[in-house]
Write a protein that holds these residues in place. Structure first.
Motif, PDB file in Angstrom:
ATOM      1  N   LYS A 163       0.829  -1.208   0.000  1.00 55.75           N
ATOM      2  CA  LYS A 163       0.000   0.000   0.000  1.00 55.75           C
ATOM      3  C   LYS A 163       0.864   1.259   0.000  1.00 55.75           C
ATOM      4  N   ARG A 164       1.888   1.258   0.855  1.00 57.57           N
ATOM      5  CA  ARG A 164       2.784   2.420   0.930  1.00 57.57           C
ATOM      6  C   ARG A 164       3.525   2.605  -0.390  1.00 57.57           C
ATOM      7  N   ALA A 165       4.028   1.497  -0.930  1.00 59.34           N
ATOM      8  CA  ALA A 165       4.801   1.581  -2.168  1.00 59.34           C
ATOM      9  C   ALA A 165       3.943   2.105  -3.320  1.00 59.34           C
ATOM     10  N   ILE A 166       2.718   1.604  -3.434  1.00 55.49           N
ATOM     11  CA  ILE A 166       1.823   2.051  -4.515  1.00 55.49           C
ATOM     12  C   ILE A 166       1.489   3.527  -4.343  1.00 55.49           C
ATOM     13  N   ARG A 167       1.237   3.955  -3.114  1.00 55.09           N
ATOM     14  CA  ARG A 167       0.943   5.371  -2.880  1.00 55.09           C
ATOM     15  C   ARG A 167       2.156   6.241  -3.229  1.00 55.09           C
ATOM     16  N   SER A 168       3.344   5.777  -2.895  1.00 52.49           N
ATOM     17  CA  SER A 168       4.556   6.539  -3.218  1.00 52.49           C
ATOM     18  C   SER A 168       4.736   6.661  -4.731  1.00 52.49           C
TER      19      SER A 168
END
Length: 312
Positions: A163-168
């Motif tokens: 989730k964090r990676a996709i948002r970044s």
């Protein structure tokens, strides 16, 4: 009573976890008629108290409650970001100044601190459902490689979870495709004070504090959050205490393994904090380091003298 003159309009108290910066900031705020603005990326969440280290008693000095801000302002499960923090910070900063009080920023989230001090010109990045769908089936390793194609990774939490990676990636894609919007921010003239603590003492305090928080009910706090509908995946997103305690609560690890891995992770986090602060210094931010083992009144006087250049 004449108010002493100072070139500063913001005091920043920072340092690694377990250095005692909150208590120091509260004592300083009491001395200079100040209010505290938290710079902690997890204390903004309600009901997440033990895991984020909200020591409310630290804000009571001689029976007086020191006003604090940007704590308990979002529901658990919400994904707060640096853009929101910068916006919220400057809103509170201006309000405190209008009350003729002194803003005291306190916390250890280096990215939040730098977003204010360096006045990052940020834009709100809306969700991109199509991009998210294209990335959804990729592994965390693939997402990390894509993110590295945009930027040098300074913050490993960018890739803690998918989730964090996709948002970044979503944010970096937006920046690439849109010119930055000019944002006018209030001027800050900060005095930055770092609380320095010996490595062995820091390690001792971290382990002792972790044991205390577990004994005070940190596991029950996580269970309660899950019972109230916060998904384990959302809790894992917050890292450190919430990551490892959640893994224990959902049966993915033993208590002993949870404690050992969490203890190590907090020590590593403190080291990363110090690395970030050293990086800030290399970029031109003067951090006045003071000894955590000093008497608190002594440290308050040291900072007071820095603020007002006075022998008082």
């Amino acid at each position: 009573m004449t108010v002493p003159q100072t070139p500063y309009n913001l005091i920043v108290i920072t340092g690694p976890t377990a250095s005692g910066k909150t208590r120091l900031a509260a004592h300083l705020a009491h001395r200079i008629n100040g209010e505290i603005i938290s710079a902690d990326s997890r204390q903004i969440y309600k009901k997440m108290d033990l895991g984020t280290g909200k020591d409310y008693d630290d804000y009571i000095i001689n029976g007086e409650k020191i006003p604090y801000h940007l704590i308990d302002i979002r529901e658990p499960g919400y994904k707060y970001n640096v853009y929101e923090y910068q916006t919220d910070f400057f809103k509170v900063f201006e309000e405190i100044k209008k009350r003729k009080k002194f803003p005291v920023m306190c916390g250890g989230t280096g990215l939040y601190i730098q977003a204010v001090l360096d006045q990052y010109k940020m834009v709100h990045v809306p969700p991109n459902p199509q991009l998210r769908q294209r990335l959804q089936d990729k592994s965390l390793e693939e997402l990390t490689r894509i993110l590295r194609g945009f930027k040098k990774l300074h913050n490993t939490t960018d890739t803690d979870t998918k989730k964090r990676a996709i948002r970044s990636i979503e944010i970096e894609t937006y920046y690439q495709n849109h010119p930055e919007i000019e944002v006018k921010l209030p001027r800050v003239s900060p005095l930055i004070v770092g609380v320095e603590i010996d490595r062995d003492m820091r390690r001792h305090k971290i382990t002792k504090r972790l044991k205390e928080r577990l004994n005070e009910g940190m596991i029950d706090e996580v269970k309660q959050l899950i019972d109230e509908g916060i998904s384990p995946e959302d809790l894992l997103y917050y890292g450190l205490e919430y990551k490892y305690v959640t893994l224990y609560v959902i049966g993915k690890t033993t208590y002993e393994d949870m404690f050992e891995r969490l203890n190590i992770a907090i020590h590593q986090f403190a080291k990363r904090q110090m690395t970030w602060f050293r990086g800030m210094e290399r970029k031109g931010h003067k951090i006045h380091w003071i000894d955590a083992t000093n008497n608190i009144d002594e440290n308050v006087s040291l900072i007071y003298n820095m603020i007002y250049n006075s022998p008082q």
